[in-house]
Design a protein around this motif. Structure first.
Motif, PDB file in Angstrom:
ATOM      1  N   ASP A 176       0.810  -1.225   0.000  1.00  0.00           N
ATOM      2  CA  ASP A 176       0.000   0.000   0.000  1.00  0.00           C
ATOM      3  C   ASP A 176       0.842   1.273   0.000  1.00  0.00           C
ATOM      4  OD1 ASP A 176      -2.289  -1.487  -0.069  1.00  0.00           O
ATOM      5  OD2 ASP A 176      -2.739  -1.300   2.075  1.00  0.00           O
ATOM      6  N   LEU A 177       2.158   1.144   0.128  1.00  0.00           N
ATOM      7  CA  LEU A 177       3.056   2.301   0.039  1.00  0.00           C
ATOM      8  C   LEU A 177       3.811   2.341  -1.285  1.00  0.00           C
ATOM      9  CD1 LEU A 177       4.797   2.856   3.506  1.00  0.00           C
ATOM     10  CD2 LEU A 177       3.165   4.347   2.340  1.00  0.00           C
ATOM     11  N   CYS A 178       3.502   1.393  -2.156  1.00  0.00           N
ATOM     12  CA  CYS A 178       4.216   1.343  -3.436  1.00  0.00           C
ATOM     13  C   CYS A 178       3.373   1.935  -4.564  1.00  0.00           C
ATOM     14  CB  CYS A 178       4.571  -0.099  -3.782  1.00  0.00           C
ATOM     15  SG  CYS A 178       5.936  -0.759  -2.809  1.00  0.00           S
ATOM     16  N   ASP A 179       4.064   2.630  -5.452  1.00  0.00           N
ATOM     17  CA  ASP A 179       3.449   3.037  -6.711  1.00  0.00           C
ATOM     18  C   ASP A 179       4.064   2.180  -7.818  1.00  0.00           C
ATOM     19  OD1 ASP A 179       5.987   4.134  -6.805  1.00  0.00           O
ATOM     20  OD2 ASP A 179       5.330   6.211  -6.683  1.00  0.00           O
ATOM     21  N   THR A 180       4.008   2.638  -9.045  1.00  0.00           N
ATOM     22  CA  THR A 180       4.647   1.951 -10.175  1.00  0.00           C
ATOM     23  C   THR A 180       5.495   2.979 -10.913  1.00  0.00           C
ATOM     24  OG1 THR A 180       2.930   2.479 -11.806  1.00  0.00           O
ATOM     25  CG2 THR A 180       2.568   0.513 -10.411  1.00  0.00           C
ATOM     26  N   PRO A 181       6.363   2.544 -11.809  1.00  0.00           N
ATOM     27  CA  PRO A 181       7.108   3.535 -12.590  1.00  0.00           C
ATOM     28  C   PRO A 181       6.184   4.525 -13.300  1.00  0.00           C
ATOM     29  CG  PRO A 181       8.122   1.383 -12.859  1.00  0.00           C
ATOM     30  CD  PRO A 181       6.858   1.163 -12.071  1.00  0.00           C
ATOM     31  N   ASP A 182       5.111   4.005 -13.911  1.00  0.00           N
ATOM     32  CA  ASP A 182       4.220   4.889 -14.673  1.00  0.00           C
ATOM     33  C   ASP A 182       3.386   5.796 -13.776  1.00  0.00           C
ATOM     34  OD1 ASP A 182       5.112   4.019 -17.131  1.00  0.00           O
ATOM     35  OD2 ASP A 182       3.587   2.443 -17.308  1.00  0.00           O
ATOM     36  N   SER A 183       2.857   5.236 -12.668  1.00  0.00           N
ATOM     37  CA  SER A 183       2.025   6.082 -11.807  1.00  0.00           C
ATOM     38  C   SER A 183       2.881   7.127 -11.082  1.00  0.00           C
ATOM     39  CB  SER A 183       1.250   5.235 -10.790  1.00  0.00           C
ATOM     40  OG  SER A 183       2.095   4.710  -9.784  1.00  0.00           O
ATOM     41  N   ALA A 184       4.102   6.745 -10.727  1.00  0.00           N
ATOM     42  CA  ALA A 184       4.996   7.721 -10.092  1.00  0.00           C
ATOM     43  C   ALA A 184       5.285   8.873 -11.043  1.00  0.00           C
ATOM     44  CB  ALA A 184       6.300   7.048  -9.667  1.00  0.00           C
ATOM     45  N   TYR A 185       5.498   8.547 -12.301  1.00  0.00           N
ATOM     46  CA  TYR A 185       5.756   9.574 -13.310  1.00  0.00           C
ATOM     47  C   TYR A 185       4.523  10.456 -13.500  1.00  0.00           C
ATOM     48  CZ  TYR A 185       6.361  11.701 -17.906  1.00  0.00           C
ATOM     49  OH  TYR A 185       6.422  12.604 -18.930  1.00  0.00           O
ATOM     50  N   THR A 212      14.561   1.181  -3.030  1.00  0.00           N
ATOM     51  CA  THR A 212      13.097   1.085  -3.121  1.00  0.00           C
ATOM     52  C   THR A 212      12.554   1.545  -4.472  1.00  0.00           C
ATOM     53  OG1 THR A 212      12.967   3.203  -1.939  1.00  0.00           O
ATOM     54  CG2 THR A 212      12.613   1.201  -0.641  1.00  0.00           C
ATOM     55  N   SER A 213      13.439   1.744  -5.429  1.00  0.00           N
ATOM     56  CA  SER A 213      12.996   2.041  -6.798  1.00  0.00           C
ATOM     57  C   SER A 213      13.665   1.066  -7.765  1.00  0.00           C
ATOM     58  CB  SER A 213      13.350   3.479  -7.202  1.00  0.00           C
ATOM     59  OG  SER A 213      12.524   4.421  -6.556  1.00  0.00           O
ATOM     60  N   THR A 214      12.863   0.524  -8.673  1.00  0.00           N
ATOM     61  CA  THR A 214      13.418  -0.309  -9.737  1.00  0.00           C
ATOM     62  C   THR A 214      14.174   0.573 -10.737  1.00  0.00           C
ATOM     63  OG1 THR A 214      11.388  -0.063 -11.021  1.00  0.00           O
ATOM     64  CG2 THR A 214      11.553  -2.005  -9.568  1.00  0.00           C
ATOM     65  N   PRO A 215      15.052  -0.028 -11.533  1.00  0.00           N
ATOM     66  CA  PRO A 215      15.685   0.760 -12.592  1.00  0.00           C
ATOM     67  C   PRO A 215      14.661   1.455 -13.490  1.00  0.00           C
ATOM     68  CG  PRO A 215      16.816  -1.345 -12.347  1.00  0.00           C
ATOM     69  CD  PRO A 215      15.605  -1.395 -11.462  1.00  0.00           C
ATOM     70  N   LYS A 220      12.238   6.732 -15.055  1.00  0.00           N
ATOM     71  CA  LYS A 220      11.112   7.678 -15.125  1.00  0.00           C
ATOM     72  C   LYS A 220      11.419   8.959 -14.337  1.00  0.00           C
ATOM     73  CE  LYS A 220       7.859   5.694 -17.621  1.00  0.00           C
ATOM     74  NZ  LYS A 220       7.321   6.355 -18.843  1.00  0.00           N
ATOM     75  N   ALA A 221      12.096   8.798 -13.213  1.00  0.00           N
ATOM     76  CA  ALA A 221      12.505   9.983 -12.448  1.00  0.00           C
ATOM     77  C   ALA A 221      13.459  10.839 -13.279  1.00  0.00           C
ATOM     78  CB  ALA A 221      13.168   9.565 -11.141  1.00  0.00           C
ATOM     79  N   GLY A 222      14.392  10.187 -13.965  1.00  0.00           N
ATOM     80  CA  GLY A 222      15.310  10.909 -14.835  1.00  0.00           C
ATOM     81  C   GLY A 222      14.600  11.586 -15.993  1.00  0.00           C
ATOM     82  N   GLN A 223      13.564  10.930 -16.502  1.00  0.00           N
ATOM     83  CA  GLN A 223      12.764  11.529 -17.583  1.00  0.00           C
ATOM     84  C   GLN A 223      12.081  12.806 -17.094  1.00  0.00           C
ATOM     85  OE1 GLN A 223       9.944   8.785 -19.378  1.00  0.00           O
ATOM     86  NE2 GLN A 223       8.808  10.435 -20.377  1.00  0.00           N
ATOM     87  N   LEU A 224      11.519  12.751 -15.881  1.00  0.00           N
ATOM     88  CA  LEU A 224      10.905  13.949 -15.301  1.00  0.00           C
ATOM     89  C   LEU A 224      11.921  15.076 -15.167  1.00  0.00           C
ATOM     90  CD1 LEU A 224       8.716  12.525 -12.406  1.00  0.00           C
ATOM     91  CD2 LEU A 224       7.861  13.907 -14.310  1.00  0.00           C
ATOM     92  N   LYS A 225      13.110  14.734 -14.691  1.00  0.00           N
ATOM     93  CA  LYS A 225      14.156  15.745 -14.494  1.00  0.00           C
ATOM     94  C   LYS A 225      14.547  16.375 -15.830  1.00  0.00           C
ATOM     95  CE  LYS A 225      17.362  18.117 -12.405  1.00  0.00           C
ATOM     96  NZ  LYS A 225      16.979  19.412 -11.827  1.00  0.00           N
ATOM     97  N   ALA A 226      14.608  15.573 -16.864  1.00  0.00           N
ATOM     98  CA  ALA A 226      14.942  16.100 -18.190  1.00  0.00           C
ATOM     99  C   ALA A 226      13.834  17.015 -18.716  1.00  0.00           C
ATOM    100  CB  ALA A 226      15.185  14.947 -19.162  1.00  0.00           C
ATOM    101  N   GLU A 227      12.592  16.686 -18.408  1.00  0.00           N
ATOM    102  CA  GLU A 227      11.455  17.488 -18.878  1.00  0.00           C
ATOM    103  C   GLU A 227      11.293  18.778 -18.070  1.00  0.00           C
ATOM    104  OE1 GLU A 227       8.003  14.984 -18.788  1.00  0.00           O
ATOM    105  OE2 GLU A 227       8.871  13.527 -20.176  1.00  0.00           O
ATOM    106  N   TYR A 228      11.687  18.734 -16.808  1.00  0.00           N
ATOM    107  CA  TYR A 228      11.550  19.900 -15.918  1.00  0.00           C
ATOM    108  C   TYR A 228      12.902  20.174 -15.254  1.00  0.00           C
ATOM    109  CZ  TYR A 228       6.531  18.917 -16.378  1.00  0.00           C
ATOM    110  OH  TYR A 228       5.266  18.685 -16.859  1.00  0.00           O
ATOM    111  N   PRO A 229      13.856  20.750 -15.992  1.00  0.00           N
ATOM    112  CA  PRO A 229      15.231  20.875 -15.464  1.00  0.00           C
ATOM    113  C   PRO A 229      15.371  21.765 -14.251  1.00  0.00           C
ATOM    114  CG  PRO A 229      15.006  21.942 -17.621  1.00  0.00           C
ATOM    115  CD  PRO A 229      13.760  21.170 -17.402  1.00  0.00           C
TER     116      PRO A 229
END
Length: 438
Positions: A176-185, A212-215, A220-229
């Motif tokens: 119940d504390l986990c999201d997914t790569p897509d939902s986190a993004y 606590t994060s898969t590759p 996806k976190a890196g993708q967000l950072k690239a989109e919002y520098p």
């Protein structure tokens, strides 16, 4: 009429550090102490600062001067790492990092799917920050979007500058504390659009820590950072030796713990890594080369038995560093108490931490670590008017010690050694008094 309402004039003893520095020894040359000073702010920004004698002619007609003749006024304290959902579990007994997370942290964070509950704790959390003289903080929320909304809403009531984000976590935690790569993004992207740059709010992409994060999620976190520098990255790094060994098992293809984050595009000038107690030389070099920052959390590192952070190495390697309370592994919201522990961490390594260097880390150095030293950290004109009025004699013992103080540096050191929330007389946010001690 509106300009009078938005104008604040404060008189008293002021102390700050005028400019960021490259070495600790340079701080002394940048100390600015005004025995009888005046600060005028308008619409939240510092419009005039200097001596009372010179400043009186700049006072707008009809503005009442708030005078603190006995106190000391310093820039607002900056907390570069704290968890708002862990407020109620501070002082949890007997574990080191990984066991502590499973025993105490995760069960507490499960409650924050309830927006009403998140609102209640967020209000308490913001009041505790103000009560302790903290005017800006970089904050972990939980995996729930409700927790982020609750915190930014509470901070917004005071026009407080907070940086915060939703935790990204898709493994090695309760379901119940986990999201997914897509939902986190998707959730993080929506929160960025909703909050980042709105008022004084700023957003941080927040993977809890590499285990606590898969590759896929880190990508996806890196993708967000690239989109919002200009958005921040906030996570943990090299806090505990067992944690480091776990990361090496989970990410064998990377050269080390920091390389995991670097590989996924998560280092940089707006990236803050909490702890960094056990960095290797190559990691120190990467921190410097990427202009990443460290949050030094002494009360937490001691409480969880994580180790002694090598603060002097930040000067040697030219790596940005700020102070973090790390509630709730840390044991106090108060930066004075945090500095007291930081001094001891240095002493245990055969080093000293001066009063002025301590003030630097808690104010302008912390602002630099958050890439906000153009807006915060001292009383330079045009900066945001966040500051704290300190009572140096809040207890009988403090009053006795202050009688023996040999100048402002010794007085400040005694305050940082003995001080706590009782020394916070008032906290000003964006030029307005947001807290005053009863």
């Amino acid at each position: 009429m509106s300009s009078v309402v938005a104008t604040t004039a404060v008189r008293g003893r002021f102390l700050d550090i005028q400019n960021t520095v490259a070495q600790a020894r340079e701080i002394h040359d940048q100390v600015r102490y005004v025995e009888d000073g005046l600060l005028i702010s308008q619409n939240g920004k510092i419009q005039w600062f200097g001596s009372w004698q010179e400043g009186q002619q700049h006072l707008p007609v009809g503005v009442e001067v708030q005078h603190y003749p006995e106190q000391l006024i310093v820039p607002g304290f900056i907390d570069t790492h704290i968890h708002f959902p862990q407020t109620e579990m501070v002082g949890a007994y007997g574990e080191q990092l990984l066991e502590w997370l499973n025993t105490y942290t995760f069960p507490t964070e499960l409650q924050f799917s309830d927006k009403a509950y998140a609102d209640q704790i967020a209000q308490f959390f913001v009041q505790e920050l103000l009560k302790n003289g903290t005017t800006t903080a970089l904050v972990f929320c939980t995996v729930h979007t409700e927790s982020v909304d609750a915190l930014f809403e509470a901070a917004g009531q005071h026009q407080m500058r907070l940086i915060a984000g939703k935790v990204m976590m898709d493994r090695h935690a309760p379901k119940d504390l986990c999201d997914t790569p897509d939902s986190a993004y998707t959730d993080s992207k929506a929160l960025i659009e909703k909050w980042h740059g709105k008022g004084r709010n700023l957003y941080a992409i927040t993977p809890r820590f590499a285990p606590t994060s898969t590759p896929e999620q880190l990508a996806k976190a890196g993708q967000l950072k690239a989109e919002y520098p200009d958005v921040y990255v906030h996570t943990h790094l090299s806090e505990n030796k067992n944690e480091i060994a776990w990361v090496k098992d989970l990410f064998p293809e990377q050269q080390g713990y920091l390389d995991v984050y670097h590989h996924f595009g998560l280092t940089g000038s707006h990236s803050v890594f909490a702890h960094c107690v056990h960095l290797e030389d190559a990691e120190w070099d990467c921190m410097h080369q990427t202009d990443s920052a460290i949050a030094f959390c002494p009360t937490s590192n001691l409480f969880l038995g994580s180790g002694l952070f090598p603060l002097n190495k930040t000067w040697e390697k030219q790596v940005k560093v700020g102070l973090g309370t790390d509630i709730g592994a840390g044991t106090s919201f108060n930066q004075l108490q945090t500095l007291n522990e930081a001094y001891k961490v240095q002493q245990l390594q055969g080093d000293k931490l001066s009063a002025f260097e301590s003030l630097y880390h808690a104010t302008l150095g912390g602002a630099k670590a958050l890439s906000l030293d153009d807006k915060l950290g001292n009383f330079n004109l045009g900066k945001e008017a966040d500051f704290v009025v300190l009572d140096l004699k809040a207890t009988a013992l403090q009053a006795l010690r202050q009688q023996r103080a040999k100048g402002i540096e010794d007085a400040l050191f005694a305050l940082m050694t003995m001080g706590d929330d009782r020394n916070i007389h008032a906290t000003y946010i964006f030029g307005q008094k947001a807290y005053v001690q009863n």
